[in-house]
Write a protein that holds these residues in place. Structure first.
Motif, PDB file in Angstrom:
ATOM      1  N   GLY A 298       4.232   9.866  -7.449  1.00 18.03           N
ATOM      2  CA  GLY A 298       5.391  10.050  -8.332  1.00 18.03           C
ATOM      3  C   GLY A 298       4.969  10.212  -9.767  1.00 18.03           C
ATOM      4  O   GLY A 298       5.490  11.055 -10.486  1.00 18.03           O
ATOM      5  N   ASN A 299       4.037   9.401 -10.218  1.00 14.60           N
ATOM      6  CA  ASN A 299       3.511   9.524 -11.573  1.00 14.60           C
ATOM      7  C   ASN A 299       2.231   8.695 -11.693  1.00 14.60           C
ATOM      8  O   ASN A 299       2.275   7.495 -11.901  1.00 14.60           O
ATOM      9  N   PRO A 300       1.080   9.382 -11.563  1.00 14.96           N
ATOM     10  CA  PRO A 300      -0.186   8.652 -11.556  1.00 14.96           C
ATOM     11  C   PRO A 300      -0.431   7.866 -12.851  1.00 14.96           C
ATOM     12  O   PRO A 300      -1.045   6.795 -12.808  1.00 14.96           O
ATOM     13  N   GLU A 301       0.039   8.380 -13.971  1.00 10.98           N
ATOM     14  CA  GLU A 301      -0.203   7.693 -15.247  1.00 10.98           C
ATOM     15  C   GLU A 301       0.571   6.383 -15.308  1.00 10.98           C
ATOM     16  O   GLU A 301       0.056   5.347 -15.703  1.00 10.98           O
ATOM     17  N   THR A 302       1.848   6.450 -14.915  1.00 13.42           N
ATOM     18  CA  THR A 302       2.653   5.235 -14.883  1.00 13.42           C
ATOM     19  C   THR A 302       2.033   4.220 -13.933  1.00 13.42           C
ATOM     20  O   THR A 302       1.958   3.027 -14.238  1.00 13.42           O
ATOM     21  N   ALA A 303       1.571   4.721 -12.794  1.00 12.18           N
ATOM     22  CA  ALA A 303       0.963   3.835 -11.802  1.00 12.18           C
ATOM     23  C   ALA A 303      -0.254   3.136 -12.400  1.00 12.18           C
ATOM     24  O   ALA A 303      -0.441   1.928 -12.233  1.00 12.18           O
ATOM     25  N   LYS A 304      -1.048   3.893 -13.135  1.00 11.43           N
ATOM     26  CA  LYS A 304      -2.239   3.326 -13.757  1.00 11.43           C
ATOM     27  C   LYS A 304      -1.845   2.264 -14.783  1.00 11.43           C
ATOM     28  O   LYS A 304      -2.433   1.191 -14.841  1.00 11.43           O
ATOM     29  N   PHE A 305      -0.826   2.581 -15.575  1.00 11.45           N
ATOM     30  CA  PHE A 305      -0.342   1.631 -16.570  1.00 11.45           C
ATOM     31  C   PHE A 305       0.151   0.344 -15.920  1.00 11.45           C
ATOM     32  O   PHE A 305       0.054  -0.739 -16.494  1.00 11.45           O
ATOM     33  N   ALA A 306       0.704   0.476 -14.727  1.00 11.99           N
ATOM     34  CA  ALA A 306       1.246  -0.703 -14.048  1.00 11.99           C
ATOM     35  C   ALA A 306       0.169  -1.457 -13.281  1.00 11.99           C
ATOM     36  O   ALA A 306       0.456  -2.378 -12.531  1.00 11.99           O
ATOM     37  N   GLY A 307      -1.095  -1.058 -13.467  1.00  5.18           N
ATOM     38  CA  GLY A 307      -2.179  -1.819 -12.869  1.00  5.18           C
ATOM     39  C   GLY A 307      -2.546  -1.399 -11.463  1.00  5.18           C
ATOM     40  O   GLY A 307      -3.252  -2.125 -10.773  1.00  5.18           O
ATOM     41  N   ILE A 308      -2.070  -0.239 -11.039  1.00  7.24           N
ATOM     42  CA  ILE A 308      -2.437   0.228  -9.704  1.00  7.24           C
ATOM     43  C   ILE A 308      -3.761   0.978  -9.795  1.00  7.24           C
ATOM     44  O   ILE A 308      -3.965   1.785 -10.699  1.00  7.24           O
TER      45      ILE A 308
ATOM     46  N   PHE B 230       0.832  -1.201   0.000  1.00 12.20           N
ATOM     47  CA  PHE B 230       0.000   0.000   0.000  1.00 12.20           C
ATOM     48  C   PHE B 230       0.874   1.262   0.000  1.00 12.20           C
ATOM     49  O   PHE B 230       0.671   2.178  -0.792  1.00 12.20           O
ATOM     50  N   GLY B 231       1.859   1.276   0.882  1.00  8.13           N
ATOM     51  CA  GLY B 231       2.753   2.427   0.958  1.00  8.13           C
ATOM     52  C   GLY B 231       3.464   2.671  -0.362  1.00  8.13           C
ATOM     53  O   GLY B 231       3.563   3.801  -0.844  1.00  8.13           O
ATOM     54  N   ARG B 232       3.943   1.579  -0.964  1.00  2.00           N
ATOM     55  CA  ARG B 232       4.638   1.708  -2.237  1.00  2.00           C
ATOM     56  C   ARG B 232       3.721   2.296  -3.300  1.00  2.00           C
ATOM     57  O   ARG B 232       4.115   3.125  -4.110  1.00  2.00           O
ATOM     58  N   LYS B 233       2.448   1.887  -3.257  1.00  2.00           N
ATOM     59  CA  LYS B 233       1.486   2.417  -4.235  1.00  2.00           C
ATOM     60  C   LYS B 233       1.226   3.897  -4.004  1.00  2.00           C
ATOM     61  O   LYS B 233       1.026   4.649  -4.954  1.00  2.00           O
ATOM     62  N   VAL B 234       1.231   4.311  -2.733  1.00  2.00           N
ATOM     63  CA  VAL B 234       1.033   5.732  -2.435  1.00  2.00           C
ATOM     64  C   VAL B 234       2.164   6.545  -3.074  1.00  2.00           C
ATOM     65  O   VAL B 234       1.929   7.553  -3.738  1.00  2.00           O
ATOM     66  N   TYR B 235       3.402   6.086  -2.886  1.00  2.00           N
ATOM     67  CA  TYR B 235       4.531   6.765  -3.530  1.00  2.00           C
ATOM     68  C   TYR B 235       4.368   6.767  -5.049  1.00  2.00           C
ATOM     69  O   TYR B 235       4.659   7.736  -5.724  1.00  2.00           O
ATOM     70  N   ALA B 236       3.914   5.638  -5.582  1.00  2.00           N
ATOM     71  CA  ALA B 236       3.824   5.498  -7.037  1.00  2.00           C
ATOM     72  C   ALA B 236       2.797   6.458  -7.630  1.00  2.00           C
ATOM     73  O   ALA B 236       3.082   7.132  -8.619  1.00  2.00           O
ATOM     74  N   ILE B 237       1.614   6.545  -7.006  1.00  2.00           N
ATOM     75  CA  ILE B 237       0.605   7.420  -7.610  1.00  2.00           C
ATOM     76  C   ILE B 237       0.989   8.889  -7.429  1.00  2.00           C
ATOM     77  O   ILE B 237       0.592   9.729  -8.230  1.00  2.00           O
TER      78      ILE B 237
END
Lengths: 507, 322
Positions: B199-209, B190-197
């Motif tokens: 850091g770059n919400p589009e990349t996060a979305k592409f990675a299935g988050i 969960f924490g890693r996903k928070v950083y990811a969205i």
């Protein structure tokens, strides 16, 4: 002929990376000098230096306009010295009128009041020069792509430049529009303006340019007059080796059809109630590399983004291993074993404030955790394995991804999917902005994946790349498929056929 | 191996946390020299207690800011939740447990609506939570007509006033929450996903988050923590006060940003937030002890925001240029 621009041994570095090395060139009055080269060869860097985007002091070396040394601090300085740049991406204000766009920044005024009447009268003059038949009062939003491109050039003329820098002015135009544009450029040049012209279309370059300069990896490889140039020669200079070696195609054994898209329709992102993709159907076999050719805007990226669940689709079916699957969001696609590398590496490929390790494992969090808790050692091992296997050149897996070159960033983005057990991998312009060395490594990674039985869908704007890498190619235009060509018939002839297909039916 | 060791040391020196700690120590020494009351047991406990109310919210704000969000409504939610709990006990004689739960629920509800406005209506976080700020404060005034609710049961007040092993309850609560927050942010998916969205919400979305779900979670977390802080504030005061938490959002955001959390999302740590919050309290207590007037204190706080954010942006621009 008079020498109007003289560039002497200009070098540009970003940190430790030299992107532009000791480049010199001359431009004569009334000449069109074409600059060609692969993506990342340094063409844009050249334009940015000449147009003042990189201020004096940010690069080494010097250049002279009419014998006078130039030290621009801004784009404004460049304009004052008679250098105008027309960017590849159209940078007009869509909600302003044609005339307002033309004079933006140099609006004629009396005291604080703008002289609107004069503006609209003057505007017509410039529109005539570029043969653009639109009402100066019209909003730019309502203009077609090619009309906007012509308007961009008219806008550049407003400041009465001596040198115009054109960055891929025809990349978004149809063949006839491109021809019209090039005729206009010819006319301008015959009136004494000099022009530096960047283009990917070699046939076009050989038609319009007086001389052709080839850049590769930031170095000037050759400058020849048009009469002395041939397509083969230019390509050879661009990639630094014969075509075949560059791609070094390794075929995999093709299996059964694994992935099918049927009657896909995708809504247009900007225009309501219009589809950007109409009725696209195709399939891919295990181990096959399927190329999607077409111009930018033909609907290739949109199709694949819709298939992947990143964009909404109007209708259409996706089948995996013969069974229909529902994909609403990327996570659905991923859980079915479908991965996608987007075309915009910075915008949707990397996470800049994260390390290589975190970037690599971002789609595999489930595999490196237990009950929601990350297992540090497992993550490090996984990242390190792919870091080594892909020969990423960086300071280790704890280095931040923003410190890497484009090619190495792309390898990290690829590794995100390599560590998953994929059935289908969609690659959208995976080698854009990547140097030649890294390109070859990326091709080899793709071949290895195909040999493992992964079906690859490969979107590229470089026809040569598709011809070199793919087993089969389909040609997109206007959101539809216009051709389906097997590798056996990838000859020079079909290349031309595919190309005209693209030209004819392109946006 | 030798080189690696050196690198670790070097990167430690570079971290913001160490910088803040350094400033904190210097500041403490200066205040102590000016007024030796500073480092007495009772003053230290006072400072820690004041820190805790802010810190509990700051923990939630850290998640929100790392996810590239912003929550201005925490101060009003603090007041409203404290009041709801107080009213539940005073008017309806609900058991303490139920009253506290009701207060927390009220906070969670506001978090839910904040996220709904941001995710579904695509209102920018600053505007959406500004709206909630006013709505929650408005509800406070509607409910109380401006006068406090008291007295509250003794057992409830004990939460705010009591000690265990010489340490106030609230300090322990904040410490435990900080520890949990750290573990969640650094060691869970969960924490890693928070950083990811962030850091770059589009990349996060592409990675299935599921970007929307994570966004919902952080706003829910932040306002629930604000509610907890509000309930504990009511306990400490022994009453539901309509004016508490006015401007708390700014104190919290300042503390979090001083602690090194990036306003652009994707970066920051709980340790930084803890240090940033403590630094703010020490500064405030120090100014009191040294005898700086309340008017000047506001000025100094403002100056600190400019210096802290300015420094952050400066570092950023340096990095870009490199």
């Amino acid at each position: 002929m008079e020498k109007i621009l003289e560039v002497k041994q200009v070098t540009k570095r970003f940190g430790k990376i030299t992107v532009f090395n000791q480049v010199s060139l001359d431009l004569f009055q009334g000449e069109i000098l074409a600059i060609v080269g692969e993506n990342g060869a340094g063409k844009s860097t050249m334009m940015n230096i000449l147009s003042g985007v990189y201020a004096a002091g940010e690069y080494e070396g010097e250049f002279f306009v009419r014998g006078k040394k130039c030290e621009f601090r801004s784009e404004h300085d460049a304009k004052e010295h008679g250098i105008e740049m027309v960017h590849q991406e159209i940078s007009l204000h869509r909600d302003l009128s044609v005339a307002e766009n033309l004079f933006l920044g140099v609006l004629p005024h009396q005291g604080p009041f703008i002289r609107w009447k004069e503006i609209y009268q003057e505007a017509q003059k410039y529109l005539d020069v570029v043969n653009l038949n639109v009402d100066p009062y019209e909003d730019v939003r309502n203009l077609s792509n090619s009309q906007q491109q012509l308007l961009s050039i008219a806008k550049a003329l407003v400041c009465k430049p001596e040198i115009i820098l054109l960055d891929e002015p025809t990349s978004a135009l149809t063949e006839s529009d491109a021809r019209n544009l090039n005729q206009i450029i010819r006319n301008l040049v015959s009136q004494g303006i000099s022009c530096i012209y960047i283009s990917h279309r070699l046939d076009e370059v050989l038609e319009i340019a007086d001389r052709i300069a080839v850049l590769r990896d930031g170095e000037m490889i050759s400058i020849r007059s048009r009469a002395e140039s041939t397509v083969d020669q230019i390509i050879g200079d661009m990639i630094g080796r014969p075509l075949g070696e560059m791609y070094n195609k390794q075929s995999a054994k093709l299996g059964e059809v694994i992935f099918e898209v049927e009657e896909l329709k995708v809504p247009h992102p900007y225009i309501l109630d219009k589809n950007i993709v109409e009725n696209v159907s195709f399939n891919v076999r295990r181990g096959e590399i399927l190329g999607l050719a077409g111009l930018v805007g033909a609907g290739r990226s949109e199709s694949m983004c819709a298939v992947y669940g990143y964009m909404k689709k109007t209708s259409g079916k996706v089948k995996l291993e013969g069974r229909e699957i529902k994909i609403q969001k990327p996570l659905d696609a991923i859980s079915h074993g479908i991965g996608m590398v987007s075309e915009d590496r910075k915008g949707s490929g990397i996470i800049a404030p994260m390390t290589l390790r975190e970037n690599m494992t971002i789609a595999s969090l489930k595999d490196i955790s237990k009950a929601g808790f990350l297992k540090k050692k497992k993550e490090e091992d996984l990242a390190q394995t792919f870091y080594d296997a892909l020969h990423v050149r960086a300071g280790g897996i704890e280095d931040y991804i923003r410190n890497l070159s484009g090619g190495n960033q792309q390898k990290v983005v690829l590794s995100k999917w390599l560590m998953k057990d994929l059935k289908v991998l969609i690659l959208d312009e995976p080698t854009r902005g990547v140097d030649v060395g890294a390109k070859i490594e990326i091709y080899n990674i793709i071949y290895r994946l195909a040999q493992k039985g992964v079906a690859i869908i490969f979107i590229s704007s470089e026809l040569n790349e598709l011809l070199g890498v793919c087993d089969r190619m389909i040609v997109f235009g206007h959101g539809q498929i216009w051709g389906n060509i097997d590798r056996d018939s990838f000859s020079q002839e079909t290349v031309m056929k595919a190309a005209t297909c693209v030209e004819k039916y392109g946006i | 191996m030798e080189r690696k060791k050196k690198n670790v040391f070097k990167s430690m020196l570079k971290t913001k946390e160490l910088g803040i700690l350094f400033i904190l120590i210097i500041l403490s020494i200066l205040v102590e020299i000016a007024n030796p009351i500073f480092l007495t047991y009772s003053n230290i406990m006072d400072v820690l207690r004041n820190t805790s109310y802010t810190l509990i919210i700051a923990l939630g704000m850290t998640f929100v800011l790392i996810a590239r969000g912003l929550d201005l409504s925490v101060g009003s939610i603090l007041a409203l939740s404290g009041l709801i709990s107080a009213a539940a006990m005073f008017y309806f004689h609900l058991p303490i447990f139920a009253a506290v739960l009701l207060g927390l629920l009220c906070g969670a509800l506001f978090g839910f609506f904040n996220a709904l406005f941001i995710v579904k209506l695509k209102i920018p976080p600053m505007i959406a939570t500004l709206g909630s700020l006013y709505m929650a404060r408005g509800l406070v005034l509607v409910l109380t007509k401006g006068s406090p609710i008291y007295p509250l049961p003794d057992a409830f007040s004990q939460f705010g006033k009591g000690y265990v092993l010489g340490i106030p309850y609230i300090v322990l609560v904040a410490a435990v929450l900080a520890l949990v927050g750290h573990v969640v942010l650094k060691h869970t998916t969960f924490g890693r996903k928070v950083y990811a969205i962030g850091g770059n919400p589009e990349t996060a979305k592409f990675a299935g988050i599921d970007v929307n779900r994570i966004t919902f979670s952080v706003y829910l977390l932040c306002s629930t923590l604000a509610a907890l802080s509000g309930i504990l504030t009511a306990a400490r005061m022994g009453s539901g006060q309509p004016s508490v938490g006015d401007g708390t959002e700014m104190t919290v955001i300042t503390a979090v940003i001083i602690g090194g959390v990036s306003l652009n999302g994707g970066a920051g740590t709980i340790l930084g937030t803890v240090l940033g919050t403590v630094l703010m309290s020490v500064l405030s207590s120090g100014m009191n002890l040294v005898g700086v007037s309340a008017y000047w204190q506001k000025f100094v706080m403002g100056l600190i925001i400019i210096v802290a954010v300015g420094f952050d942006q400066y570092q950023r621009s340096q990095r870009k240029a490199a």
